[in-house]
Design a protein around this motif. Structure first.
Motif, short mmCIF file in Angstrom:
data_model
loop_
_atom_site.label_atom_id
_atom_site.label_comp_id
_atom_site.label_asym_id
_atom_site.label_seq_id
_atom_site.Cartn_x
_atom_site.Cartn_y
_atom_site.Cartn_z
N ASP A 222 -75.47 -1.54 82.15
CA ASP A 222 -76.02 -0.44 81.40
C ASP A 222 -77.21 -0.51 80.57
OD1 ASP A 222 -73.28 0.43 81.80
OD2 ASP A 222 -72.40 0.11 79.92
N ALA A 223 -77.51 -1.52 79.91
CA ALA A 223 -78.75 -1.66 79.47
C ALA A 223 -79.70 -1.57 80.68
CB ALA A 223 -79.08 -2.89 78.79
N LEU A 224 -79.64 -2.18 81.72
CA LEU A 224 -80.56 -2.20 82.87
C LEU A 224 -80.85 -0.75 83.67
CD1 LEU A 224 -82.48 -4.07 84.71
CD2 LEU A 224 -80.42 -4.24 86.07
N LEU A 225 -79.71 0.05 83.88
CA LEU A 225 -79.81 0.94 84.59
C LEU A 225 -79.98 2.37 83.59
CD1 LEU A 225 -76.83 0.39 87.01
CD2 LEU A 225 -79.18 0.28 87.75
N TYR A 226 -79.47 2.40 82.60
CA TYR A 226 -79.46 3.42 81.51
C TYR A 226 -80.46 3.17 80.55
CZ TYR A 226 -75.36 4.06 84.35
OH TYR A 226 -74.19 4.06 85.31
N GLY A 227 -80.84 2.12 80.09
CA GLY A 227 -81.69 1.84 79.20
C GLY A 227 -81.28 1.93 77.69
N ILE A 228 -82.08 1.40 77.07
CA ILE A 228 -81.58 1.26 75.49
C ILE A 228 -82.39 2.54 74.66
CG2 ILE A 228 -80.68 -1.13 75.56
CD1 ILE A 228 -83.30 -2.01 74.20
N ALA A 229 -83.19 3.11 75.03
CA ALA A 229 -84.03 4.15 74.37
C ALA A 229 -83.04 5.24 74.25
CB ALA A 229 -85.13 4.45 75.30
#
Length: 191
Positions: free
Chosen positions: A180-187
């Protein structure tokens, strides 16, 4: 099975059972039912034998990873299959050889050999998955080779707790959160 394969199979079993330091060329010869001279005809020393075992183990792991990835259809599922299969397989390898944190230094040169060999293949495989994601429209990646390399080097540090069995979160949750963090980011998303 040919003599070389018999020697490798015997060495693998003995090293898993007694450890690398305690296993001798004499032990390997006896277990393989060959002379010590025959062992040395195929291998220069025990180190060379174990390096060959490591290469064979990596080949086996990589075959499992490739099959798992090719069974999936979405990019997320391919990445998840890749990570899950590899981490579980390497964890099983560590358990098979009973590599504890105390024995880590003894096996470190071989662990690095395995990690480096897997990392080389991983960069290639992840680059292929990212390219496929660009083609399918699931991803928009500009520098595929660079991103693949960054993913492999970043994930290596995150895998160690799982490989050594020091985990507090289930593997599926760990990988899903990471993806999730990799594909959708955390921004924060702009509205």
């Amino acid at each position: 099975m040919d003599k070389r394969s018999e020697i490798l199979a015997a060495a693998k079993e003995l090293i898993a059972r007694f450890g690398l330091k305690k296993t001798t060329a004499d032990d390997i010869a006896k277990k393989a039912r060959v002379s010590k001279a025959t062992v040395y005809r195929y291998f220069n020393n025990k180190d060379e034998i174990f390096k060959e075992i490591c290469k064979l183990e990596v080949d086996s792991i990589w075959e499992m990873v490739e099959k798992a990835v090719h069974r999936e259809s979405t990019i997320r599922d391919k990445l998840k299959a890749h990570l899950t299969t590899k981490i579980e397989a390497v964890h099983e390898l560590v358990r098979y050889y009973e590599i504890t944190p105390e024995l880590w230094n003894e096996y470190l040169p071989y662990i690095r050999l395995v990690q480096d060999r897997i990392a080389t293949w991983e960069v290639t495989m992840l680059a292929e998955i990212l390219k496929e994601g660009n083609i399918s429209g699931e991803l928009d990646v500009d520098r595929i080779d660079t991103i693949a390399y960054i993913m492999v080097t970043s994930l290596k540090a995150l895998e160690n707790p799982w490989v050594l069995g020091k985990r507090s979160v289930p593997l599926s949750e760990y990988i899903s959160t990471m993806l999730d963090a990799l594909l959708y980011g955390i921004a924060k998303r702009k509205v």
